[in-house]
Design a protein around this motif. Sequence first.
Motif, PDB file in Angstrom:
ATOM      1  N   THR A 153      33.077  59.285  57.349  1.00  0.00           N
ATOM      2  CA  THR A 153      34.516  59.109  57.305  1.00  0.00           C
ATOM      3  C   THR A 153      34.973  59.021  55.854  1.00  0.00           C
ATOM      4  O   THR A 153      34.165  59.136  54.924  1.00  0.00           O
ATOM      5  N   THR A 154      36.263  58.796  55.660  1.00  0.00           N
ATOM      6  CA  THR A 154      36.808  58.673  54.310  1.00  0.00           C
ATOM      7  C   THR A 154      37.553  57.360  54.171  1.00  0.00           C
ATOM      8  O   THR A 154      38.409  57.030  55.005  1.00  0.00           O
ATOM      9  N   ALA A 155      37.223  56.605  53.148  1.00  0.00           N
ATOM     10  CA  ALA A 155      37.928  55.356  52.862  1.00  0.00           C
ATOM     11  C   ALA A 155      39.136  55.687  51.996  1.00  0.00           C
ATOM     12  O   ALA A 155      39.016  56.394  50.994  1.00  0.00           O
ATOM     13  N   PRO A 156      40.322  55.221  52.369  1.00  0.00           N
ATOM     14  CA  PRO A 156      41.520  55.552  51.589  1.00  0.00           C
ATOM     15  C   PRO A 156      41.493  54.897  50.216  1.00  0.00           C
ATOM     16  O   PRO A 156      40.780  53.916  49.981  1.00  0.00           O
ATOM     17  N   ALA A 157      42.278  55.440  49.305  1.00  0.00           N
ATOM     18  CA  ALA A 157      42.430  54.831  47.991  1.00  0.00           C
ATOM     19  C   ALA A 157      43.056  53.449  48.151  1.00  0.00           C
ATOM     20  O   ALA A 157      43.771  53.188  49.126  1.00  0.00           O
ATOM     21  N   ALA A 158      42.760  52.554  47.216  1.00  0.00           N
ATOM     22  CA  ALA A 158      43.268  51.192  47.302  1.00  0.00           C
ATOM     23  C   ALA A 158      43.887  50.780  45.975  1.00  0.00           C
ATOM     24  O   ALA A 158      43.292  50.974  44.914  1.00  0.00           O
ATOM     25  N   HIS A 159      45.075  50.212  46.045  1.00  0.00           N
ATOM     26  CA  HIS A 159      45.759  49.707  44.856  1.00  0.00           C
ATOM     27  C   HIS A 159      45.283  48.293  44.559  1.00  0.00           C
ATOM     28  O   HIS A 159      45.325  47.423  45.424  1.00  0.00           O
ATOM     29  N   GLN A 160      44.821  48.070  43.348  1.00  0.00           N
ATOM     30  CA  GLN A 160      44.366  46.758  42.907  1.00  0.00           C
ATOM     31  C   GLN A 160      43.317  46.162  43.851  1.00  0.00           C
ATOM     32  O   GLN A 160      43.490  45.082  44.416  1.00  0.00           O
ATOM     33  N   ALA A 161      42.237  46.880  44.020  1.00  0.00           N
ATOM     34  CA  ALA A 161      41.076  46.382  44.765  1.00  0.00           C
ATOM     35  C   ALA A 161      40.045  45.861  43.772  1.00  0.00           C
ATOM     36  O   ALA A 161      40.013  46.266  42.605  1.00  0.00           O
ATOM     37  N   MET A 162      39.186  44.946  44.209  1.00  0.00           N
ATOM     38  CA  MET A 162      38.166  44.421  43.315  1.00  0.00           C
ATOM     39  C   MET A 162      37.130  45.506  43.032  1.00  0.00           C
ATOM     40  O   MET A 162      36.724  46.242  43.936  1.00  0.00           O
ATOM     41  N   PHE A 163      36.693  45.579  41.784  1.00  0.00           N
ATOM     42  CA  PHE A 163      35.820  46.675  41.366  1.00  0.00           C
ATOM     43  C   PHE A 163      34.583  46.808  42.241  1.00  0.00           C
ATOM     44  O   PHE A 163      34.209  47.905  42.648  1.00  0.00           O
ATOM     45  N   ASN A 164      33.918  45.684  42.552  1.00  0.00           N
ATOM     46  CA  ASN A 164      32.650  45.818  43.253  1.00  0.00           C
ATOM     47  C   ASN A 164      32.821  46.202  44.724  1.00  0.00           C
ATOM     48  O   ASN A 164      31.841  46.479  45.409  1.00  0.00           O
ATOM     49  N   SER A 165      34.063  46.276  45.212  1.00  0.00           N
ATOM     50  CA  SER A 165      34.269  46.754  46.579  1.00  0.00           C
ATOM     51  C   SER A 165      33.988  48.246  46.695  1.00  0.00           C
ATOM     52  O   SER A 165      33.768  48.756  47.790  1.00  0.00           O
ATOM     53  N   SER A 166      34.003  48.965  45.558  1.00  0.00           N
ATOM     54  CA  SER A 166      33.758  50.407  45.606  1.00  0.00           C
ATOM     55  C   SER A 166      32.375  50.717  46.159  1.00  0.00           C
ATOM     56  O   SER A 166      32.184  51.684  46.900  1.00  0.00           O
ATOM     57  N   TYR A 167      31.396  49.878  45.808  1.00  0.00           N
ATOM     58  CA  TYR A 167      30.032  50.091  46.306  1.00  0.00           C
ATOM     59  C   TYR A 167      29.966  49.808  47.794  1.00  0.00           C
ATOM     60  O   TYR A 167      29.341  50.534  48.562  1.00  0.00           O
ATOM     61  N   GLU A 168      30.633  48.752  48.209  1.00  0.00           N
ATOM     62  CA  GLU A 168      30.640  48.379  49.623  1.00  0.00           C
ATOM     63  C   GLU A 168      31.285  49.472  50.466  1.00  0.00           C
ATOM     64  O   GLU A 168      30.827  49.784  51.571  1.00  0.00           O
TER      65      GLU A 168
END
Length: 378
Positions: A153-168
Amino acid sequence: MPHESGDEHRAHPADGSAVPPYGPARVRRARRTPRSRALRYAAWGALGLALVGAGSTAYAWQHLDGNIRGTDVDAALGDDRPGHQHDGSMNILLLGSDSRAGTHGQYGTGVAGARADTAMVLHVDKTHKKASVVSIPRDTMVERPRCATDHGTTAPAAHQAMFNSSYEVGGPACTVKTVEQMSGLRMDHYLEVDFKGFQKLIDELGGVDITTRESIDDPASGLSLTKGRHTLGGKQALELVRTRHGVADGSDLGRIQLQQAFVKALIHRADTVDPLSHPAKAYDLADTATRTISADSGLASTDKLLGLGKDLKGISPAHTDMLTLPVTYDAEDSGRVLPLDKASHKVWTALRKDEPVPRSATRGSVADRTDSPVSAAS
């Protein structure tokens, strides 16, 4: 531990000026800086973990290719990326993932999945004789790009998300994409070190020597050290690089300092290992090292890792600079930091131009204030 969800999508100031630490953010004012004299000697940051024990064990490593996990980042990200730097310089994203898989609840509770617990951008200049290492605090609020997930699937872009959430959200490929979007730099490679292998590797090395200038006591990580010299085994070493509550005000910036200081101590320890004198031990180290790391498909072989390691050994400590991305306190959340846009732009522009990062770039950053409480034992 502080709340560590990476799914916060909150509005924040986006200009390049420092945000005054009003309200709860005032408790963050005593953060420690990772720019201290001792840290500048760590030439390759987390690569010390990946390549320790390599030395003269090339023959042994030829049998260990199957241990290395590879990810085809180029295929995952496609063409929507910064262009290659064709001047001979190189950028490597170094990751330390904090997956709790197989830890039976150790090293933190209430946190599911895996995250980029440690992230450093290693820039090697075109002569391969100088390097800069930029640490990105995992609590930095960023614009996370749209990313593919492991489930198709595709995770949508996120405004002001915590950096380490990108790995999750999307694994190492999403973290690479996030860093590239932040910096405008193409990551030529990535290397990742995991929890369990890190601990075993330190034990097989016989421990690593550090000196603490003050006592450290962090119930969250389990680390308790008195002031003075210590030889850390794998368990204590892992506790040290995960400690944040036992130093300064409990910020992630203090932990970054501990991690970078420990890397210097690890490199010192690795230099004492003579693979020719202890071939069996050298093979065990190589086996653990290759099981400990993941890499992009361009590095996921022992030949390529050894080649990279030999190349980086030409960089002297005096020609290595370590710093943390310039940040300020988040006035709305004491557990988060915001990039200083103008200062961060100076950092990334210098690397894109293959130039040293000017010292003025980190002036005013809350990550550039005091010395680390830990250093490599002399």
